[in-house]
Design a protein around this motif. Structure first.
Motif, PDB file in Angstrom:
ATOM      1  N   LEU A  45      -2.024  16.070   3.948  1.00 15.77           N
ATOM      2  CA  LEU A  45      -1.626  17.137   5.509  1.00 15.77           C
ATOM      3  C   LEU A  45      -2.932  17.635   6.090  1.00 15.77           C
ATOM      4  O   LEU A  45      -4.240  17.196   6.902  1.00 15.77           O
ATOM      5  N   LEU A 154       5.103  11.997   2.496  1.00 16.47           N
ATOM      6  CA  LEU A 154       5.752  13.242   3.392  1.00 16.47           C
ATOM      7  C   LEU A 154       6.821  12.994   3.465  1.00 16.47           C
ATOM      8  O   LEU A 154       7.920  13.604   3.412  1.00 16.47           O
ATOM      9  N   ASN A 186       5.021  18.694  11.749  1.00 13.92           N
ATOM     10  CA  ASN A 186       3.432  18.049  11.950  1.00 13.92           C
ATOM     11  C   ASN A 186       3.050  17.216  12.051  1.00 13.92           C
ATOM     12  O   ASN A 186       2.189  15.956  11.829  1.00 13.92           O
ATOM     13  N   ALA A 190       0.150  13.806  11.723  1.00 10.99           N
ATOM     14  CA  ALA A 190      -0.107  13.182  10.413  1.00 10.99           C
ATOM     15  C   ALA A 190       0.067  12.045  10.275  1.00 10.99           C
ATOM     16  O   ALA A 190       0.442  11.504   9.507  1.00 10.99           O
TER      17      ALA A 190
END
Length: 288
Positions: A45, A154, A186, A190
């Motif tokens: 991130l 992620l 987010n 990303a």
């Protein structure tokens, strides 16, 4: 899915991490390991996309695939002979040049339910559900000095945070929930925003389209790909994740949303509903 490789070799501030990975490789060349936790989050991130986290990185978490507890003991002994030092009374924690390093074994030491019990006095149980899948779909991150480390993606981190929250929410309230919230909010920024047009056009065309919910749905959908049913039966990790996001008790989405420490509780519940929809393979991203 997110990228399978990432080049951060020009980031000098990651030199100490590269040194640590080098030390692991020198001490135990055949070790199979994966960077998870806060540093993995920050690499994918903050360093890759400039998305800052709310919580500073306090330590480094490495998950090691081992065949049994003897193999873990050999790994630990090799690290202690390669520049790492012990932390008193904590079997799974070592120090390296000021870093606190946690070793998380998985694989041959797991029970069917994805838990492990540390060796005598057997007073510590840990959930390692999802680590096998995280290893299989890791992101190869290039560090300074031509060093490379496998990092949990992620979607894998989102699952690991969900399981960790359920496992230790009474002892570390908000820590894992906050990290999951960061990922939910987010994920599009990303590296996944453009994928909406190719992989989730049905969300864009929905009358009630919501950017945040679309990102949460896509994160869930990508997590489902990690846990894809095999031989006609869903994995234990997929069953557990879906159950956590569907429950109404102390491990349910309302309590998880409350632990995320956001001002809009309903929005957090809706985001978790969208994440669950993606995880379950549903087309809509409506909140629960």
């Amino acid at each position: 899915m997110t990228a399978s490789s990432l080049d951060l070799s020009s980031r000098r501030e990651l030199g100490l991490l590269a040194d640590l990975v080098t030390a692991i490789r020198r001490a135990k060349p055949d070790a199979r390991f994966l960077l998870v936790g806060a540093m993995a989050r920050d690499l994918l991130l903050s360093f890759a996309h400039g998305i800052e986290s709310r919580r500073a990185t306090e330590d480094l978490d490495f998950a090691f695939a081992v065949d049994d507890w003897r193999a873990f003991a050999e790994l630990r002994a090799a690290l202690l002979g390669g520049g790492f030092t012990e932390v008193a009374a904590v079997l799974h924690r070592l120090n390296y040049n000021g870093y606190r390093v946690d070793l998380i074994p998985f694989g041959g030491v797991e029970r069917v339910d994805g838990t492990i019990d540390w060796p005598p006095p057997h007073d510590t149980r840990m959930v390692v559900l999802g680590f096998r899948e995280a290893m299989a779909a890791a992101v190869a991150v290039k560090l300074p000095g031509e060093m490379e480390v496998a990092v949990a993606s992620l979607p894998a981190l989102a699952l690991l945070k969900l399981f960790a929250w359920a496992d230790r929410r009474y002892t570390q309230p908000g820590k894992d929930a906050g990290d999951l919230w960061l990922l939910l909010c987010n994920y599009l920024d990303a590296g996944s925003r453009e994928r909406l047009y190719d992989e989730a056009r049905h969300l864009l065309e929905a009358a009630d389209y919501d950017d945040d919910l679309a990102g949460a749905w896509l994160l869930g959908s990508d997590a489902r790909k990690l846990l894809a049913p095999r031989h006609g039966a869903p994995s234990a990790a997929l069953v557990r994740a879906s159950a956590l996001l569907a429950g109404n008790g102390p491990e349910g989405p309302v309590q998880l949303a409350a632990d995320m420490d956001t001002l809009d509780l309903q929005h957090a519940v809706d985001m978790l509903g969208a994440f669950r929809a993606g995880l379950d393979g549903a087309q809509g991203a409506a909140g629960s």
